[in-house]
Write a protein that holds these residues in place. Sequence first.
Motif, PDB file in Angstrom:
ATOM      1  N   LYS A  17      48.743  42.974 -30.482  1.00 48.41           N
ATOM      2  CA  LYS A  17      49.996  42.803 -31.223  1.00 48.41           C
ATOM      3  C   LYS A  17      50.812  41.639 -30.677  1.00 48.41           C
ATOM      4  O   LYS A  17      51.412  40.879 -31.431  1.00 48.41           O
ATOM      5  N   LYS A  18      50.837  41.496 -29.373  1.00 49.32           N
ATOM      6  CA  LYS A  18      51.686  40.484 -28.742  1.00 49.32           C
ATOM      7  C   LYS A  18      51.083  39.078 -28.793  1.00 49.32           C
ATOM      8  O   LYS A  18      51.790  38.116 -29.070  1.00 49.32           O
ATOM      9  N   PHE A  19      49.776  38.955 -28.535  1.00 52.54           N
ATOM     10  CA  PHE A  19      49.184  37.639 -28.350  1.00 52.54           C
ATOM     11  C   PHE A  19      48.220  37.213 -29.455  1.00 52.54           C
ATOM     12  O   PHE A  19      48.171  36.038 -29.801  1.00 52.54           O
ATOM     13  N   LEU A  20      47.436  38.128 -29.985  1.00 47.03           N
ATOM     14  CA  LEU A  20      46.397  37.740 -30.946  1.00 47.03           C
ATOM     15  C   LEU A  20      46.864  37.777 -32.396  1.00 47.03           C
ATOM     16  O   LEU A  20      46.471  36.936 -33.195  1.00 47.03           O
ATOM     17  N   GLU A  21      47.693  38.739 -32.755  1.00 47.61           N
ATOM     18  CA  GLU A  21      48.111  38.875 -34.148  1.00 47.61           C
ATOM     19  C   GLU A  21      48.846  37.649 -34.695  1.00 47.61           C
ATOM     20  O   GLU A  21      48.614  37.262 -35.844  1.00 47.61           O
ATOM     21  N   PRO A  22      49.726  36.988 -33.942  1.00 50.76           N
ATOM     22  CA  PRO A  22      50.392  35.806 -34.494  1.00 50.76           C
ATOM     23  C   PRO A  22      49.431  34.690 -34.917  1.00 50.76           C
ATOM     24  O   PRO A  22      49.754  33.895 -35.794  1.00 50.76           O
ATOM     25  N   TYR A  23      48.259  34.638 -34.307  1.00 50.53           N
ATOM     26  CA  TYR A  23      47.282  33.612 -34.680  1.00 50.53           C
ATOM     27  C   TYR A  23      46.320  34.104 -35.759  1.00 50.53           C
ATOM     28  O   TYR A  23      45.854  33.325 -36.578  1.00 50.53           O
ATOM     29  N   ARG A  29      45.927  36.399 -44.011  1.00 45.23           N
ATOM     30  CA  ARG A  29      46.801  36.401 -45.184  1.00 45.23           C
ATOM     31  C   ARG A  29      46.301  35.433 -46.249  1.00 45.23           C
ATOM     32  O   ARG A  29      46.419  35.695 -47.440  1.00 45.23           O
ATOM     33  N   ARG A  30      45.731  34.318 -45.845  1.00 48.84           N
ATOM     34  CA  ARG A  30      45.183  33.365 -46.825  1.00 48.84           C
ATOM     35  C   ARG A  30      43.897  33.869 -47.442  1.00 48.84           C
ATOM     36  O   ARG A  30      43.649  33.675 -48.624  1.00 48.84           O
ATOM     37  N   ILE A  31      43.067  34.515 -46.640  1.00 47.98           N
ATOM     38  CA  ILE A  31      41.780  35.013 -47.133  1.00 47.98           C
ATOM     39  C   ILE A  31      41.965  36.241 -48.013  1.00 47.98           C
ATOM     40  O   ILE A  31      41.317  36.386 -49.042  1.00 47.98           O
TER      41      ILE A  31
END
Length: 72
Positions: A17-23, A29-31
């Motif tokens: 949630k903290k580090f991987l989700e923002p990337y 969301r595009r796919i």
Amino acid sequence: MVCIPCIVIPVLLWIFKKFLEPYIYPVVRRIWPKKAIQESSDNNTGNIDCKGAGTNGLPTKGSTEVSDKKKD
């Protein structure tokens, strides 16, 4: 004692949630675009009759009055 998965899973979820989700989220969301919710033409969809229903939404047997006195 606490089992190992009870410690490891929350830590991994926090890291995701903290580090991987923002990337990852912008790519996903595009796919996988969000589709529009289609409204039903039925106008009675949200109307519910709750008369005679208990606290859990199921029909009750007997009176629905609440007594303030303790039963022995």
